[in-house]
Scaffold this active site. Structure first.
Site, PDB file in Angstrom:
ATOM      1  N   GLU A   1       0.807  -1.222   0.000  1.00  0.00           N
ATOM      2  CA  GLU A   1       0.000   0.000   0.000  1.00  0.00           C
ATOM      3  C   GLU A   1       0.847   1.284   0.000  1.00  0.00           C
TER       4      GLU A   1
ATOM      5  N   TYR B   1       3.400   2.049   2.037  1.00  0.00           N
ATOM      6  CA  TYR B   1       3.957   2.467   3.330  1.00  0.00           C
ATOM      7  C   TYR B   1       5.476   2.226   3.363  1.00  0.00           C
TER       8      TYR B   1
ATOM      9  N   ARG C   1       2.418  -8.755   4.319  1.00  0.00           N
ATOM     10  CA  ARG C   1       1.536  -8.185   3.282  1.00  0.00           C
ATOM     11  C   ARG C   1       2.422  -7.640   2.179  1.00  0.00           C
TER      12      ARG C   1
ATOM     13  N   HIS D   1      -1.411   3.759  -1.911  1.00  0.00           N
ATOM     14  CA  HIS D   1      -2.494   4.719  -1.665  1.00  0.00           C
ATOM     15  C   HIS D   1      -2.471   5.876  -2.656  1.00  0.00           C
TER      16      HIS D   1
ATOM     17  N   GLN E   1     -18.573   4.820   2.579  1.00  0.00           N
ATOM     18  CA  GLN E   1     -19.140   6.036   3.162  1.00  0.00           C
ATOM     19  C   GLN E   1     -18.993   6.139   4.676  1.00  0.00           C
TER      20      GLN E   1
HETATM   21  P1  FAD Z   1     -36.694   6.883   0.479  1.00  0.00           P
HETATM   22  O1  FAD Z   1     -35.631   5.973   0.027  1.00  0.00           O
HETATM   23  O2  FAD Z   1     -36.998   8.048  -0.393  1.00  0.00           O
HETATM   24  O3  FAD Z   1     -37.988   6.040   0.752  1.00  0.00           O
HETATM   25  C1  FAD Z   1     -39.235   6.627   1.036  1.00  0.00           C
HETATM   26  C2  FAD Z   1     -40.338   5.639   0.706  1.00  0.00           C
HETATM   27  O4  FAD Z   1     -41.559   6.144   1.216  1.00  0.00           O
HETATM   28  C3  FAD Z   1     -40.548   5.420  -0.768  1.00  0.00           C
HETATM   29  O5  FAD Z   1     -40.446   4.038  -1.071  1.00  0.00           O
HETATM   30  C4  FAD Z   1     -41.959   5.933  -1.027  1.00  0.00           C
HETATM   31  O6  FAD Z   1     -42.655   5.158  -1.996  1.00  0.00           O
HETATM   32  C5  FAD Z   1     -42.585   5.792   0.340  1.00  0.00           C
HETATM   33  N1  FAD Z   1     -43.719   6.711   0.586  1.00  0.00           N
HETATM   34  C6  FAD Z   1     -43.707   8.060   0.576  1.00  0.00           C
HETATM   35  N2  FAD Z   1     -44.922   8.536   0.914  1.00  0.00           N
HETATM   36  C7  FAD Z   1     -45.724   7.453   1.132  1.00  0.00           C
HETATM   37  C8  FAD Z   1     -47.071   7.282   1.515  1.00  0.00           C
HETATM   38  N3  FAD Z   1     -47.879   8.331   1.757  1.00  0.00           N
HETATM   39  N4  FAD Z   1     -47.556   6.044   1.621  1.00  0.00           N
HETATM   40  C9  FAD Z   1     -46.788   4.961   1.394  1.00  0.00           C
HETATM   41  N5  FAD Z   1     -45.492   5.067   1.043  1.00  0.00           N
HETATM   42  C10 FAD Z   1     -44.970   6.296   0.920  1.00  0.00           C
HETATM   43  N6  FAD Z   1     -27.232   7.296  -0.670  1.00  0.00           N
HETATM   44  C11 FAD Z   1     -26.087   6.830  -0.230  1.00  0.00           C
HETATM   45  O7  FAD Z   1     -25.861   6.824   0.970  1.00  0.00           O
HETATM   46  N7  FAD Z   1     -25.141   6.327  -1.077  1.00  0.00           N
HETATM   47  C12 FAD Z   1     -25.334   6.290  -2.410  1.00  0.00           C
HETATM   48  O8  FAD Z   1     -24.462   5.819  -3.144  1.00  0.00           O
HETATM   49  C13 FAD Z   1     -26.536   6.768  -2.912  1.00  0.00           C
HETATM   50  N8  FAD Z   1     -26.774   6.768  -4.229  1.00  0.00           N
HETATM   51  C14 FAD Z   1     -27.961   7.218  -4.686  1.00  0.00           C
HETATM   52  C15 FAD Z   1     -28.180   7.213  -6.053  1.00  0.00           C
HETATM   53  C16 FAD Z   1     -29.387   7.647  -6.557  1.00  0.00           C
HETATM   54  C17 FAD Z   1     -29.592   7.640  -8.026  1.00  0.00           C
HETATM   55  C18 FAD Z   1     -30.405   8.107  -5.672  1.00  0.00           C
HETATM   56  C19 FAD Z   1     -31.715   8.567  -6.201  1.00  0.00           C
HETATM   57  C20 FAD Z   1     -30.167   8.144  -4.316  1.00  0.00           C
HETATM   58  C21 FAD Z   1     -28.943   7.718  -3.811  1.00  0.00           C
HETATM   59  N9  FAD Z   1     -28.667   7.763  -2.456  1.00  0.00           N
HETATM   60  C22 FAD Z   1     -27.481   7.278  -1.995  1.00  0.00           C
HETATM   61  C23 FAD Z   1     -29.594   8.399  -1.505  1.00  0.00           C
HETATM   62  C24 FAD Z   1     -30.410   7.373  -0.729  1.00  0.00           C
HETATM   63  O9  FAD Z   1     -31.028   6.477  -1.613  1.00  0.00           O
HETATM   64  C25 FAD Z   1     -31.443   8.117   0.100  1.00  0.00           C
HETATM   65  O10 FAD Z   1     -30.786   9.002   0.971  1.00  0.00           O
HETATM   66  C26 FAD Z   1     -32.278   7.163   0.939  1.00  0.00           C
HETATM   67  O11 FAD Z   1     -32.962   6.252   0.111  1.00  0.00           O
HETATM   68  C27 FAD Z   1     -33.282   7.907   1.794  1.00  0.00           C
HETATM   69  O12 FAD Z   1     -33.978   6.953   2.543  1.00  0.00           O
HETATM   70  P2  FAD Z   1     -35.444   7.183   3.125  1.00  0.00           P
HETATM   71  O13 FAD Z   1     -35.825   5.872   3.694  1.00  0.00           O
HETATM   72  O14 FAD Z   1     -35.447   8.361   4.002  1.00  0.00           O
HETATM   73  O15 FAD Z   1     -36.362   7.546   1.897  1.00  0.00           O
HETATM   74  P1  NAP Z   2     -27.216  17.433  -3.467  1.00  0.00           P
HETATM   75  O1  NAP Z   2     -25.975  16.713  -3.222  1.00  0.00           O
HETATM   76  O2  NAP Z   2     -27.714  18.376  -2.440  1.00  0.00           O
HETATM   77  O3  NAP Z   2     -27.008  18.208  -4.833  1.00  0.00           O
HETATM   78  C1  NAP Z   2     -27.966  19.033  -5.381  1.00  0.00           C
HETATM   79  C2  NAP Z   2     -27.378  19.794  -6.573  1.00  0.00           C
HETATM   80  O4  NAP Z   2     -28.361  20.643  -7.087  1.00  0.00           O
HETATM   81  C3  NAP Z   2     -26.198  20.639  -6.253  1.00  0.00           C
HETATM   82  O5  NAP Z   2     -25.301  20.593  -7.361  1.00  0.00           O
HETATM   83  C4  NAP Z   2     -26.761  22.058  -6.141  1.00  0.00           C
HETATM   84  O6  NAP Z   2     -25.669  22.850  -6.471  1.00  0.00           O
HETATM   85  C5  NAP Z   2     -27.939  22.010  -7.096  1.00  0.00           C
HETATM   86  N1  NAP Z   2     -29.100  22.806  -6.701  1.00  0.00           N
HETATM   87  C6  NAP Z   2     -29.664  22.913  -5.460  1.00  0.00           C
HETATM   88  N2  NAP Z   2     -30.734  23.707  -5.502  1.00  0.00           N
HETATM   89  C7  NAP Z   2     -30.874  24.120  -6.776  1.00  0.00           C
HETATM   90  C8  NAP Z   2     -31.798  24.968  -7.456  1.00  0.00           C
HETATM   91  N3  NAP Z   2     -32.791  25.563  -6.808  1.00  0.00           N
HETATM   92  N4  NAP Z   2     -31.632  25.177  -8.768  1.00  0.00           N
HETATM   93  C9  NAP Z   2     -30.624  24.587  -9.434  1.00  0.00           C
HETATM   94  N5  NAP Z   2     -29.719  23.791  -8.858  1.00  0.00           N
HETATM   95  C10 NAP Z   2     -29.846  23.551  -7.536  1.00  0.00           C
HETATM   96  O7  NAP Z   2     -28.398  16.447  -3.754  1.00  0.00           O
HETATM   97  P2  NAP Z   2     -28.526  15.189  -4.704  1.00  0.00           P
HETATM   98  O8  NAP Z   2     -27.523  15.139  -5.778  1.00  0.00           O
HETATM   99  O9  NAP Z   2     -29.958  15.251  -5.093  1.00  0.00           O
HETATM  100  O10 NAP Z   2     -28.297  13.987  -3.753  1.00  0.00           O
HETATM  101  C11 NAP Z   2     -29.174  13.737  -2.655  1.00  0.00           C
HETATM  102  C12 NAP Z   2     -28.464  13.026  -1.563  1.00  0.00           C
HETATM  103  O11 NAP Z   2     -28.185  11.704  -1.959  1.00  0.00           O
HETATM  104  C13 NAP Z   2     -27.166  13.734  -1.276  1.00  0.00           C
HETATM  105  O12 NAP Z   2     -27.126  14.180   0.048  1.00  0.00           O
HETATM  106  C14 NAP Z   2     -26.130  12.709  -1.534  1.00  0.00           C
HETATM  107  O13 NAP Z   2     -25.193  12.640  -0.479  1.00  0.00           O
HETATM  108  C15 NAP Z   2     -26.870  11.384  -1.626  1.00  0.00           C
HETATM  109  N6  NAP Z   2     -26.207  10.627  -2.662  1.00  0.00           N
HETATM  110  C16 NAP Z   2     -25.029  10.087  -2.358  1.00  0.00           C
HETATM  111  C17 NAP Z   2     -24.341   9.428  -3.318  1.00  0.00           C
HETATM  112  C18 NAP Z   2     -23.015   8.823  -2.991  1.00  0.00           C
HETATM  113  O14 NAP Z   2     -22.371   8.277  -3.858  1.00  0.00           O
HETATM  114  N7  NAP Z   2     -22.554   8.860  -1.781  1.00  0.00           N
HETATM  115  C19 NAP Z   2     -24.837   9.334  -4.595  1.00  0.00           C
HETATM  116  C20 NAP Z   2     -26.055   9.895  -4.875  1.00  0.00           C
HETATM  117  C21 NAP Z   2     -26.724  10.564  -3.901  1.00  0.00           C
HETATM  118  P3  NAP Z   2     -25.695  24.382  -6.823  1.00  0.00           P
HETATM  119  O15 NAP Z   2     -26.543  24.990  -5.762  1.00  0.00           O
HETATM  120  O16 NAP Z   2     -24.281  24.826  -6.813  1.00  0.00           O
HETATM  121  O17 NAP Z   2     -26.273  24.444  -8.189  1.00  0.00           O
HETATM  122 FE1  SF4 Z   3     -17.808   0.381   4.409  1.00  0.00          FE
HETATM  123 FE2  SF4 Z   3     -20.153  -0.611   5.187  1.00  0.00          FE
HETATM  124 FE3  SF4 Z   3     -19.965   0.708   2.873  1.00  0.00          FE
HETATM  125 FE4  SF4 Z   3     -18.905  -1.736   3.184  1.00  0.00          FE
HETATM  126  S1  SF4 Z   3     -21.069  -1.190   3.249  1.00  0.00           S
HETATM  127  S2  SF4 Z   3     -17.913  -0.006   2.234  1.00  0.00           S
HETATM  128  S3  SF4 Z   3     -18.182  -1.617   5.286  1.00  0.00           S
HETATM  129  S4  SF4 Z   3     -19.633   1.558   4.899  1.00  0.00           S
END
Ligand code: FAD
Ligand code: NAP
Ligand code: SF4
Length: 678
Positions: A167, A169, A217, A255, A342
């Protein structure tokens, strides 16, 4: 021996009466608990993994002296007093029938402090401190410190040590000519440069006796310019065996290498071919590692004969009972590591305690405990995303009656969108895990029905948990109703047909994911398949013949499926808030696909001509077929007020609680803590 996974669960005899109960090595992983006073929490952490059946645990890196610290006041083992504290760890592990080795890690020029030393005074590209070159006497003292650390580890009850030689080191820095410019007996040709590791191993063996496990390692694929050739790797492995090592573990990439080696987009088991090449060259057992996250992958690797053992680190953070579940034939109940980094590596890099996105109990074993309740209640959970799923299953495990509702026909919430992003297929495993957990814990699941407040009234619920997540924000840009405008939800759910030229508004995690999705292939949803190892190696320029120094060759870039502009309003680098250990990979991937990164945009309007924006005082028109909005989200809280009026106690979790900076890590952690407390 279990009839399941016969290769993975077969014992391994190391001679001198030392026998490991199976072929699973828990790889070294820094958790931030190594520096904890008294080492109580880390003892509970390791004990849980020993109880879960791991064959041999390796601790996080412990420095043999102060200069070797990873950061100021990092963990070291150089005194009898420190050894005494470590007894708590070894006793905890042994009382669970496990075995544990201490990793001796000298960070060399990767040390994050001004006392750092290295073979030569050459700064690393990833640390701000220029190291002092060790004197010849200093080299001898450092070897003595390694040996003393191993002797103290033995006194503390460890079954062995792992000498960290990969790695990038200190030991690696001695081995490679670009970091070792010495003209004394510890520099010069390859045979001279590998004297440092071989002397450490030889003297450690002499000092600790024949039955002490010494793992070395070995960096088998450096992935840095000027790194070792394959012939050199083989020469080193033979010398290490001769010096008395019991096991050789595989190290992949320094790294400072700019190639992903463990993140989720790396195919499973991608690097076992490297270990395979060394088979037959040495007689001692070889361990392979990197992105092995299921018993099936581990078994295949061992059955193919690529290695004698598999190393898994993060998968054992995700599930302490990985081995026990596999042995019981219940691998479908394993909480699988999704390779996101994460909560583990990203935390450690920010000097926070590690945990796990899918398992918030990891590294909180003695704090976040799911004790059976003596006051069972009835809860309704609305939303089966990660927050709702976690709350429902933890509460039900504790003895509460839980009814889980979702408007969708399937569980998972937004994870169903994340899982279609190329390189994020591992989210499938999280959904599979929760499906089984719901069954096992007896949660009543009602899908395909949007819940209204009146549906929950008069049902005898003690409380309603609102886990209703978020909805995409619709920014107020003129032309938002134009047919070329789509939300990321429409794109990732396959409800929009997207042309060849696309602008993305918003460059957060979702904007980056949508860019990955759109540039990847014509129809990633229809063609969804796990990444192929050969394609990955070609894309990142890894020489699978290892004929080049460091195993580097020219990267092969596939032409992107679409031309994409990724835009944000704020100035500065795009993707600043992406994960510390993965953001650079997302940026590099999009760069390879020719994605135009546009900071400092003011969106003027969207019309037939495309997206009009102002940037640097100039108006531009991006002539695009489609505009995808990824501008963040707002909480779904429609049920909060009507339920409040009905006097039903409410708890908000996940996106429903707070949309800003929401991710699955926070949603799961918050839900688990609430469920543990009610
Ligand atoms: P949600 O996942 O939004 O779930 C809410 C649920 O509530 C939904 O299934 C909806 O159908 C249901 N619901 C809402 N209202 C009602 C109602 N009235 N009756 C019945 N059901 C209802 N996060 C990460 O940490 N790492 C990532 O790599 C990552 N990648 C992502 C990539 C994408 C493309 C997207 C879209 C998101 C990603 N996220 C990632 C974000 C992550 O998925 C969300 O932060 C997380 O799913 C939020 O969880 P939640 O349970 O609060 O809500
Ligand atoms: P986000 O990270 O908050 O990004 C939102 C983007 O939209 C930013 O680029 C912001 O930048 C822009 N924005 C905000 N308000 C706006 C407006 N009114 N008009 C135009 N642009 C606007 O949110 P997200 O991409 O929707 O992701 C949601 C959550 O999911 C995040 O917190 C993220 O951590 C999580 N997630 C994580 C991963 C992962 O790999 N770890 C992957 C996907 C999602 P500007 O204001 O500069 O334009
Ligand atoms: Fe790390 Fe858990 Fe994500 Fe695996 S699932 S990479 S152990 S945070």
């Amino acid at each position: 021996m279990s009839s399941h996974y016969p290769h993975m669960l077969a014992p391994l005899d190391l001679g001198h009466g030392v026998r490991l109960r199976n072929r699973v090595l828990m790889g070294s992983m820094h958790t931030g608990l190594e520096e904890e006073k008294g080492l109580g929490t880390i003892s509970a952490f390791f004990a849980a993994r020993a109880r879960g059946g791991v064959g041999l645990i390796v601790t996080g890196g412990i420095a043999p002296n102060r200069a070797g610290w990873l950061k100021p006041f990092a963990a070291k083992l150089s005194t009898k007093r420190e050894a005494k504290t470590h007894q708590r760890i070894t006793e905890a592990v042994h009382s669970e029938g496990g075995r544990i080795a201490l990793q001796i890690l000298h960070a060399g020029r990767y040390s994050y402090h001004p006392l750092s030393v290295a073979p030569s005074r050459i700064k690393s590209p990833i640390t701000p401190f220029k190291p002092r070159a060790l004197t010849t006497r200093g080299v001898n003292r450092t070897i003595e410190d390694f040996v003393k650390c191993a002797v103290l580890a033995r006194e503390a009850g460890y079954d062995g040590v792992e000498i960290m030689g990969s790695e990038g080191y200190l030991i690696n820095q001695f081995i490679v000519a670009t970091t070792n410019k010495r003209d004394d007996a510890w520099g010069g040709d390859y045979a001279q440069r590998i004297r440092f590791p071989t002397e450490i191993v030889r003297r450690t063996r002499e000092a600790t006796g024949p039955d002490f496990i010494i793992i070395y390692r070995l960096s088998m694929l450096d992935l840095v310019p000027g790194g070792s050739t394959w012939d050199e790797v083989v020469e080193l492995a033979k010398a290490i065996e001769d010096a008395g090592a019991s096991i050789i573990n595989t190290g992949i990439g320094w790294h400072e290498a700019r190639i992903p080696t463990i993140a989720t987009m790396v195919p499973r088991g991608a690097f076992s071919w490297v270990t395979r090449r060394l088979k037959g060259e040495v007689g001692i057992p070889l361990v392979t590692s990197n992105r092995i996250n299921t018993p099936e992958v581990a078994e295949d690797i061992l059955a193919r004969g690529d290695a004698d053992m598999v190393s898994m680190a993060r998968p054992l953070l995700a599930d302490a009972d990985f081995v026990a579940k596999a042995a019981a034939g219940s691998s479908h109940t394993i909480n699988t590591c999704i390779g996101c980094n994460q909560a583990c590596l990203d935390h450690v890099f920010k000097n926070q305690r590690a945990s796990c996105l899918v398992n918030p109990q990891a590294c909180y074993e003695d704090e976040l405990v799911y004790t059976p309740t003596d006051d069972p209640k009835r809860f309704a959970v609305v939303g089966a995303g990660p927050a709702g799923l976690t709350f429902a299953t933890v509460a039900a495990e504790r003895g509460h009656a839980v009814v889980l509702h979702d408007a969708a026909e399937q569980i998972g919430g937004q994870l169903n969108m994340a899982r279609v992003v190329p390189g994020k297929e591992e989210f499938d495993e999280t959904i599979r895990y929760f499906r089984h957990r719901l069954d096992d814990t007896g949660v009543e699941v009602k899908l395909g029905q949007r819940v209204a407040a009146e549906d929950l009234a008069d049902q005898g619920f003690d409380a309603v948990i609102l886990a209703t997540g978020v909805s995409p924000r619709r920014p107020a840009i003129p032309g938002m109703d134009h047919p070329k405008v789509h939300s990321y939800v429409d794109v990732l759910r396959g409800r929009a047909t997207i042309g060849k030229r696309v602008a993305i508004i918003g460059a957060g995690g979702i904007g980056f994911d949508v860019a990955e999705f759109l540039t990847h292939g014509d129809d990633p949803i229809a063609e969804r398949k796990p990444p192929e190892i050969a394609e990955f190696m070609a894309e990142w320029g890894i020489d699978t013949e290892h004929t080049t120094r460091g195993g580097l060759t020219e990267a092969h870039d596939e032409p992107p499926a679409r031309e994409v502009w990724l835009c944000q309003r704020s100035q500065g680098k795009l993707g600043r808030k992406l994960g510390k250990t993965t953001g650079w990979i997302h940026r590099a991937t999009l760069k390879k696909r020719g994605v135009q990164m546009m900071a400092g945009c003011t969106y003027v309007r969207i019309d037939d001509a495309g997206l009009h924006l102002d940037r640097d005082g100039k108006t531009e028109i991006l002539d695009v077929d489609d505009v995808v909005i990824c501008a963040g989200q707002i909480s779904n809280r429609d049920l909060e007020a009507p339920l409040g009026r009905k006097d039903i106690p409410i708890h908000l979790i996940g996106g429903a609680h707070e949309a800003g900076e929401l991710d699955a890590k926070r949603a799961i952690d918050q839900a688990a803590r609430l469920a543990a407390s009610l």
